[in-house]
Design a protein around this motif. Sequence first.
Motif, short mmCIF file in Angstrom:
data_model
loop_
_atom_site.label_atom_id
_atom_site.label_comp_id
_atom_site.label_asym_id
_atom_site.label_seq_id
_atom_site.Cartn_x
_atom_site.Cartn_y
_atom_site.Cartn_z
N LEU A 148 14.74 -36.28 51.38
CA LEU A 148 13.29 -35.96 51.69
C LEU A 148 12.41 -36.11 50.45
O LEU A 148 11.05 -36.82 50.68
CB LEU A 148 13.20 -34.52 51.91
CG LEU A 148 13.82 -34.20 53.26
CD1 LEU A 148 13.95 -32.45 53.52
CD2 LEU A 148 13.07 -34.68 54.62
N PHE A 171 4.16 -31.20 52.05
CA PHE A 171 5.44 -30.87 52.95
C PHE A 171 6.73 -31.12 52.01
O PHE A 171 7.44 -30.19 52.19
CB PHE A 171 5.40 -31.96 54.12
CG PHE A 171 6.27 -31.86 55.09
CD1 PHE A 171 6.60 -30.57 55.93
CD2 PHE A 171 7.73 -32.73 55.00
CE1 PHE A 171 7.76 -30.33 56.91
CE2 PHE A 171 8.46 -32.39 55.84
CZ PHE A 171 8.77 -31.33 56.77
N SER A 175 9.15 -27.85 51.52
CA SER A 175 10.32 -28.11 52.45
C SER A 175 11.43 -27.87 51.12
O SER A 175 12.86 -27.08 51.30
CB SER A 175 10.76 -29.47 53.01
OG SER A 175 9.78 -29.64 54.00
N SER A 176 11.36 -28.44 49.74
CA SER A 176 12.30 -28.42 49.10
C SER A 176 12.55 -26.85 48.25
O SER A 176 13.54 -26.64 48.20
CB SER A 176 11.97 -29.41 47.69
OG SER A 176 11.77 -30.66 48.21
#
Length: 377
Positions: A148, A171, A175-176
């Motif tokens: 990602l 994002f 997300s991480s």
Amino acid sequence: MRAPTRFPLLAPATLVPLLAVVTLAVVWGRVLPPLVEVVVVVLLAGAVLAAVHHAEVVAHRVGEPFGSLILAVAVTVIEVGLIITLMVSGGPDTATLARDTVFAAVMITCNGIVGLSLLLTAVRRRVVVFNPEGTGAALATVLTLATLSLVLPTFTTGSPGSAFTGPQLAFAAVSSLFLYATFVFVQNVRHRDYFLPPPREVLASSPSRRRRGDAVGDDEHAPVPPMTTALGSFALLIVALVAVVGLAKVESPTIEAVVADAGLPRPVVGVVIALLVLLPETLAAARNARRDRTQISLNLALGSAMASIGLTIPAIAIASLWLDGPLVLGLGATQIVLLGLTAAVGILTIMPGRATLLQAWVHLSLCASYLFLAANP
């Protein structure tokens, strides 16, 4: 884990971090003569060894698997500070520094530290036994985070070059951080047993153990250090890590000059930073592997890779609001191939729950290939 029962005020592990921090304050921002640089390097090595010692004391007090997170998170927080400091002082020339350092950390941990841990145990026990449930979950999280944050920027079209747009970077950062927080919850609350060393009867069933009659878990009966010792070690762990990264920052101009004089590509600077920052975790993982605590070594390795991405990318995303120049996160073709090969080999190593010398050397060969290609792209 042999932890002291009282806090040793005059022990080298106590004095060296303090001396290193004092030295850091004295030499910060100065041009150092060669003799002083030698002293700085010696103190840097001593601070690394002290960090390993204090991390083990704290880990023994809090227990596993939470103990293996302490060094990984602490080192990664300092790593973030080092990356941001270098990017601020280096300007546009450091646009790829975060990518190079994070990718170096992933390759060194998933191949170098994992391979070394498997090798040290396999040499003595022939067959290495660990929990595939927890280790596989950690590897899956690392690979998802790496894809990602480091692979997708190469293929997105919203921004020129290998960079995210603002919304894409936001994002990836959210997300991480979410994936890392979820893993920490699963590791320490929901499925804690997946990340603990296998039961004694499983370890004892190893063919080499049956033949040799080795004792299992001799280290597990070491006395747990009291709270005062653990708190003192935790404070000195932070001091030692600050000293390690601070002295590494002091030496960074010399490192950059040596890299430039040798005609090496600039990403080698990120490799050197990752090697310095990950040295405490490497030593801690090696010590655990020598004590037949391979699961803890794997927790350290994969947890370090995960923390390096899950904490660094959000921090860099926030810092990019005031940093000058682009933030290049996308990997090149050679790096993507190495990451894909690491993923395939890692899956084949982890899923059986057992490994031998062959898997150890495969991982170490991948790490060596990465280091060679970083210097000779």
